[in-house]
Design a protein around this motif. Sequence first.
Motif, PDB file in Angstrom:
ATOM      1  N   ARG A   5       0.838  -1.213   0.000  1.00  0.00           N
ATOM      2  CA  ARG A   5       0.000   0.000   0.000  1.00  0.00           C
ATOM      3  C   ARG A   5       0.866   1.253   0.000  1.00  0.00           C
ATOM      4  O   ARG A   5       0.588   2.224  -0.715  1.00  0.00           O
ATOM      5  CB  ARG A   5      -0.945  -0.010   1.204  1.00  0.00           C
ATOM      6  CG  ARG A   5      -2.350   0.335   0.808  1.00  0.00           C
ATOM      7  CD  ARG A   5      -3.380   0.268   1.903  1.00  0.00           C
ATOM      8  NE  ARG A   5      -3.047   1.010   3.087  1.00  0.00           N
ATOM      9  CZ  ARG A   5      -2.862   0.471   4.289  1.00  0.00           C
ATOM     10  NH1 ARG A   5      -2.998  -0.817   4.479  1.00  0.00           N
ATOM     11  NH2 ARG A   5      -2.569   1.224   5.316  1.00  0.00           N
ATOM     12  N   ARG A  72      -8.840  -2.869   0.651  1.00  0.00           N
ATOM     13  CA  ARG A  72      -8.843  -3.651  -0.597  1.00  0.00           C
ATOM     14  C   ARG A  72      -9.278  -2.841  -1.805  1.00  0.00           C
ATOM     15  O   ARG A  72      -8.727  -3.002  -2.893  1.00  0.00           O
ATOM     16  CB  ARG A  72      -9.740  -4.885  -0.469  1.00  0.00           C
ATOM     17  CG  ARG A  72      -9.039  -6.044   0.156  1.00  0.00           C
ATOM     18  CD  ARG A  72      -9.894  -7.254   0.150  1.00  0.00           C
ATOM     19  NE  ARG A  72     -10.988  -7.000   1.091  1.00  0.00           N
ATOM     20  CZ  ARG A  72     -12.049  -7.757   1.215  1.00  0.00           C
ATOM     21  NH1 ARG A  72     -12.186  -8.818   0.476  1.00  0.00           N
ATOM     22  NH2 ARG A  72     -12.973  -7.468   2.089  1.00  0.00           N
ATOM     23  N   ALA A 130      -4.208  -6.933  -2.184  1.00  0.00           N
ATOM     24  CA  ALA A 130      -5.645  -7.019  -1.909  1.00  0.00           C
ATOM     25  C   ALA A 130      -6.013  -8.411  -1.401  1.00  0.00           C
ATOM     26  O   ALA A 130      -6.792  -8.545  -0.452  1.00  0.00           O
ATOM     27  CB  ALA A 130      -6.448  -6.676  -3.160  1.00  0.00           C
ATOM     28  N   THR A 133      -4.698  -8.758   2.097  1.00  0.00           N
ATOM     29  CA  THR A 133      -5.486  -7.937   3.020  1.00  0.00           C
ATOM     30  C   THR A 133      -6.734  -8.678   3.453  1.00  0.00           C
ATOM     31  O   THR A 133      -7.081  -8.710   4.627  1.00  0.00           O
ATOM     32  CB  THR A 133      -5.866  -6.592   2.364  1.00  0.00           C
ATOM     33  OG1 THR A 133      -4.664  -5.866   2.127  1.00  0.00           O
ATOM     34  CG2 THR A 133      -6.761  -5.763   3.262  1.00  0.00           C
ATOM     35  N   SER A 134      -7.409  -9.312   2.506  1.00  0.00           N
ATOM     36  CA  SER A 134      -8.628 -10.027   2.867  1.00  0.00           C
ATOM     37  C   SER A 134      -8.301 -11.254   3.709  1.00  0.00           C
ATOM     38  O   SER A 134      -9.069 -11.615   4.591  1.00  0.00           O
ATOM     39  CB  SER A 134      -9.417 -10.410   1.616  1.00  0.00           C
ATOM     40  OG  SER A 134      -8.664 -11.278   0.798  1.00  0.00           O
TER      41      SER A 134
END
Length: 171
Positions: A5, A72, A130, A133-134
């Motif tokens: 990020r 995300r 992403a 992250t999930s």
Amino acid sequence: MLTVRLVLTGVFLVSVLTKLRTRRAFGEFTTAVRRLGGLPTGLGTPAAVVVVAVEAGTVVMLAAPGLDGDGRAGLLLAGGLLLGFAAVLATALRRGTTAACRCFGGSDEPVNRRHVARNAVLAACAVAGAAATSAAGGTPVAPPAAVLCLVGASVAVGAVVLLDDLLHLLR
């Protein structure tokens, strides 16, 4: 995830700031957008404005992941934008375009396969970020780890932004 990020935030922030730093820089970027996208003269400026606005929005979404819950959406937006850039550049190369990319506002380097590859690698990082992250479910990062992520991301942003210059140095 934090490092990804931070890298993407830094890359898009530098991209926006260098394109908007002067009227001339934005004019050169507008010309590049028109040439690389194969657009008619009248669509160059609107397309350039849209690109910069979406990049700026991406910076906000990446820097403030709480806007979408876990970050995300910002990562996926960055990934989609980077894939779009890679596709435009690949198409321009197939057409034989030799215009400068102006990705970071000032490079005179003609568009090249490495620019396509750079965007594809960054897009893959965004998608992987992403997905991670999930999977992590918003696990907080300890302050010492966050500092390490920031340092690593700063080095990576520098390498991405200065890729053409670094390659010239190594030749």
